[in-house]
Design a protein around this motif. Structure first.
Motif, PDB file in Angstrom:
ATOM      1  N   PRO A   1      -7.238   0.029 -11.056  1.00  0.00           N
ATOM      2  CA  PRO A   1      -7.481   1.140 -11.983  1.00  0.00           C
ATOM      3  C   PRO A   1      -8.339   0.739 -13.185  1.00  0.00           C
ATOM      4  CG  PRO A   1      -5.172   1.100 -11.322  1.00  0.00           C
ATOM      5  CD  PRO A   1      -5.798  -0.159 -10.809  1.00  0.00           C
ATOM      6  N   LEU A   2      -8.216  -0.503 -13.648  1.00  0.00           N
ATOM      7  CA  LEU A   2      -8.983  -0.950 -14.814  1.00  0.00           C
ATOM      8  C   LEU A   2     -10.424  -1.283 -14.468  1.00  0.00           C
ATOM      9  CD1 LEU A   2      -6.355  -3.236 -16.612  1.00  0.00           C
ATOM     10  CD2 LEU A   2      -6.934  -0.850 -17.091  1.00  0.00           C
ATOM     11  N   HIS A   3     -10.711  -1.457 -13.169  1.00  0.00           N
ATOM     12  CA  HIS A   3     -12.071  -1.769 -12.734  1.00  0.00           C
ATOM     13  C   HIS A   3     -12.425  -0.867 -11.554  1.00  0.00           C
ATOM     14  CE1 HIS A   3     -12.097  -5.343 -15.276  1.00  0.00           C
ATOM     15  NE2 HIS A   3     -10.916  -5.645 -14.784  1.00  0.00           N
ATOM     16  N   PRO A   4     -12.690   0.421 -11.799  1.00  0.00           N
ATOM     17  CA  PRO A   4     -12.948   1.347 -10.699  1.00  0.00           C
ATOM     18  C   PRO A   4     -14.201   0.970  -9.930  1.00  0.00           C
ATOM     19  CG  PRO A   4     -13.488   2.355 -12.817  1.00  0.00           C
ATOM     20  CD  PRO A   4     -12.787   1.077 -13.124  1.00  0.00           C
ATOM     21  N   GLY A   5     -14.188   1.337  -8.662  1.00  0.00           N
ATOM     22  CA  GLY A   5     -15.313   1.043  -7.789  1.00  0.00           C
ATOM     23  C   GLY A   5     -14.819   0.559  -6.440  1.00  0.00           C
ATOM     24  N   ASP A   6     -15.671   0.660  -5.438  1.00  0.00           N
ATOM     25  CA  ASP A   6     -15.294   0.252  -4.091  1.00  0.00           C
ATOM     26  C   ASP A   6     -15.398  -1.259  -3.930  1.00  0.00           C
ATOM     27  OD1 ASP A   6     -14.852   2.856  -3.490  1.00  0.00           O
ATOM     28  OD2 ASP A   6     -16.737   3.169  -2.431  1.00  0.00           O
ATOM     29  N   MET A   7     -14.616  -1.777  -2.993  1.00  0.00           N
ATOM     30  CA  MET A   7     -14.550  -3.213  -2.743  1.00  0.00           C
ATOM     31  C   MET A   7     -14.643  -3.479  -1.248  1.00  0.00           C
ATOM     32  SD  MET A   7     -11.209  -5.665  -2.901  1.00  0.00           S
ATOM     33  CE  MET A   7     -10.673  -5.022  -4.477  1.00  0.00           C
TER      34      MET A   7
ATOM     35  N   GLN B   1      -6.025   2.637  -3.966  1.00  0.00           N
ATOM     36  CA  GLN B   1      -5.554   2.200  -5.277  1.00  0.00           C
ATOM     37  C   GLN B   1      -4.202   1.524  -5.181  1.00  0.00           C
ATOM     38  OE1 GLN B   1      -6.232   4.856  -8.590  1.00  0.00           O
ATOM     39  NE2 GLN B   1      -4.281   4.293  -9.515  1.00  0.00           N
ATOM     40  N   GLU B   2      -4.099   0.341  -5.802  1.00  0.00           N
ATOM     41  CA  GLU B   2      -2.851  -0.393  -5.782  1.00  0.00           C
ATOM     42  C   GLU B   2      -1.816   0.276  -6.678  1.00  0.00           C
ATOM     43  OE1 GLU B   2      -3.593  -4.422  -6.794  1.00  0.00           O
ATOM     44  OE2 GLU B   2      -4.916  -4.794  -5.090  1.00  0.00           O
ATOM     45  N   PRO B   3      -0.531   0.115  -6.365  1.00  0.00           N
ATOM     46  CA  PRO B   3       0.506   0.695  -7.221  1.00  0.00           C
ATOM     47  C   PRO B   3       0.421   0.152  -8.636  1.00  0.00           C
ATOM     48  CG  PRO B   3       1.423  -0.057  -5.129  1.00  0.00           C
ATOM     49  CD  PRO B   3       0.025  -0.572  -5.196  1.00  0.00           C
ATOM     50  N   GLY B   4       0.892   0.925  -9.600  1.00  0.00           N
ATOM     51  CA  GLY B   4       0.889   0.492 -10.986  1.00  0.00           C
ATOM     52  C   GLY B   4       1.969  -0.534 -11.261  1.00  0.00           C
ATOM     53  N   GLU B   5       2.088  -0.928 -12.519  1.00  0.00           N
ATOM     54  CA  GLU B   5       3.071  -1.938 -12.877  1.00  0.00           C
ATOM     55  C   GLU B   5       4.500  -1.420 -12.747  1.00  0.00           C
ATOM     56  OE1 GLU B   5       2.453  -5.118 -13.556  1.00  0.00           O
ATOM     57  OE2 GLU B   5       0.385  -4.649 -13.035  1.00  0.00           O
TER      58      GLU B   5
ATOM     59  N   THR C   1       0.828  -1.199   0.000  1.00  0.00           N
ATOM     60  CA  THR C   1       0.000   0.000   0.000  1.00  0.00           C
ATOM     61  C   THR C   1       0.867   1.255   0.000  1.00  0.00           C
ATOM     62  OG1 THR C   1      -1.721  -1.184   1.212  1.00  0.00           O
ATOM     63  CG2 THR C   1      -1.815   1.222   1.237  1.00  0.00           C
ATOM     64  N   ASN C   2       0.574   2.179  -0.921  1.00  0.00           N
ATOM     65  CA  ASN C   2       1.240   3.484  -0.937  1.00  0.00           C
ATOM     66  C   ASN C   2       0.451   4.452  -0.059  1.00  0.00           C
ATOM     67  OD1 ASN C   2       2.466   3.610  -4.390  1.00  0.00           O
ATOM     68  ND2 ASN C   2       3.116   2.440  -2.631  1.00  0.00           N
ATOM     69  N   GLY C   3       0.937   4.706   1.123  1.00  0.00           N
ATOM     70  CA  GLY C   3       0.242   5.597   2.039  1.00  0.00           C
ATOM     71  C   GLY C   3      -0.637   4.824   2.996  1.00  0.00           C
ATOM     72  N   VAL C   4      -0.133   4.541   4.203  1.00  0.00           N
ATOM     73  CA  VAL C   4      -0.899   3.759   5.177  1.00  0.00           C
ATOM     74  C   VAL C   4      -0.545   4.211   6.583  1.00  0.00           C
ATOM     75  CG1 VAL C   4       0.854   1.937   5.140  1.00  0.00           C
ATOM     76  CG2 VAL C   4      -1.420   1.418   6.011  1.00  0.00           C
TER      77      VAL C   4
ATOM     78  N   ASN D   1     -11.445   2.039  -5.162  1.00  0.00           N
ATOM     79  CA  ASN D   1     -10.773   1.992  -6.473  1.00  0.00           C
ATOM     80  C   ASN D   1      -9.442   1.245  -6.425  1.00  0.00           C
ATOM     81  OD1 ASN D   1     -12.784   3.333  -7.855  1.00  0.00           O
ATOM     82  ND2 ASN D   1     -11.775   5.334  -7.778  1.00  0.00           N
ATOM     83  N   ALA D   2      -9.484   0.008  -5.940  1.00  0.00           N
ATOM     84  CA  ALA D   2      -8.250  -0.778  -5.831  1.00  0.00           C
ATOM     85  C   ALA D   2      -7.632  -1.056  -7.195  1.00  0.00           C
ATOM     86  CB  ALA D   2      -8.534  -2.092  -5.114  1.00  0.00           C
TER      87      ALA D   2
END
Length: 257
Positions: free
Chosen positions: A101-107, A58-62, A35-38, A98-99
């Motif tokens: 990026p390709l599938h935005p929305g809460d989880m 949001q998870e870090p990118g590739e 996690t970036n920022g916790v 928004n974990a």
């Protein structure tokens, strides 16, 4: 950073230290370890530990060359209980914004886990069992695993993992351009609509052996080999076959004990 959610991440679990393979159900069990920022806080009362985190969902990118900035927009809660020095059992809940990026929305992510470890002369045994479930606006992802490692005569390791995952998207086209098994709806002259076939359940069973070929107080070098057999549903057999197998040979280097 690691947040208060799920079990120990698979690459840090003693039960999976010799297994270089990523669990099929990683993203519904312990994906919160990068996690970036916790910010986390907790309390321990005798054998009970209660922790909570706020974090950027949001998870870090590739490309991991930079740390992604952003405010806290998600949270998680975890309860763990250690009845003895060898056992830890726990459960967690995470609300992640928004974990993917390709599938935005809460989880909503739910996990339940139990971990056991014990040292003995010239070795140790470690076992884990994990259940995880993601509930998202575009579908669900569920998975379960049981895994273990036995270290004996100091240099030898036997490891294994059994798991099943139920997830969407396996019948869709993938990022590598391989055609999936979406079916088309629409009559002659009508626009085609690609409709995913829903969730698919895939199971895997891994067995492996590793040995330290060099060991000192500074470094340990090991060689490992494992085989994984898969059970796939009928709709995936045209892509993967009815009884797919995979083999992995690995060389690992870690600090000495």
């Amino acid at each position: 950073g690691d947040r208060e959610e799920g079990p120990t991440a698979f690459m840090h679990r003693a039960s999976a230290l010799e297994n270089p393979g990523v669990p099929l159900c990683h993203h519904c069990q312990d994906a919160g370890h990068i996690t970036n920022g916790v910010f986390s806080a907790g309390v321990e009362i005798d054998k009970l530990r209660i922790g909570a985190s706020v974090f950027r969902g949001q998870e870090p990118g590739e490309d991991r060359y930079t740390i992604s900035a952003g405010g806290f927009d998600s949270y998680s809660l975890r309860v763990q209980y250690a009845p003895t020095q060898n056992w830890v059992i726990g459960a967690s809940y995470g609300r992640v914004h928004n974990a993917e990026p390709l599938h935005p929305g809460d989880m909503d992510r739910y996990t339940v886990f139990a971990q056991y470890s014990k040292r003995f002369d010239e070795g140790y045994v470690a076992l884990s069992g994990v259940l995880g479930h993601n509930k998202e606006s575009h579908g669900t992802l569920s998975g379960a695993l049981v895994e273990g490692t036995v270290n004996f005569y100091d240099h030898n390791y036997i490891y294994g993992r059994g798991e099943c995952v139920n997830k969407p998207g396996l019948t869709d086209s993938n990022i590598y351009g391989k055609a999936g098994l979406e079916h088309d709806e629409g009559g002659p002259g009508e626009e085609e609509h690609h409709v995913p076939l829903g969730n698919s359940t895939v199971c895997a069973l891994t067995a492996g052996y590793a040995r330290d070929v060099y060991a000192s107080s500074l470094v340990r070098v090991g060689l490992g080999l494992d085989v994984t057999s898969y059970l796939v549903p009928k709709e995936l057999e045209p892509i993967y076959g009815s009884s797919p197998l995979s083999f992995m040979f690995n060389i690992r280097i870690r600090p000495g004990r």
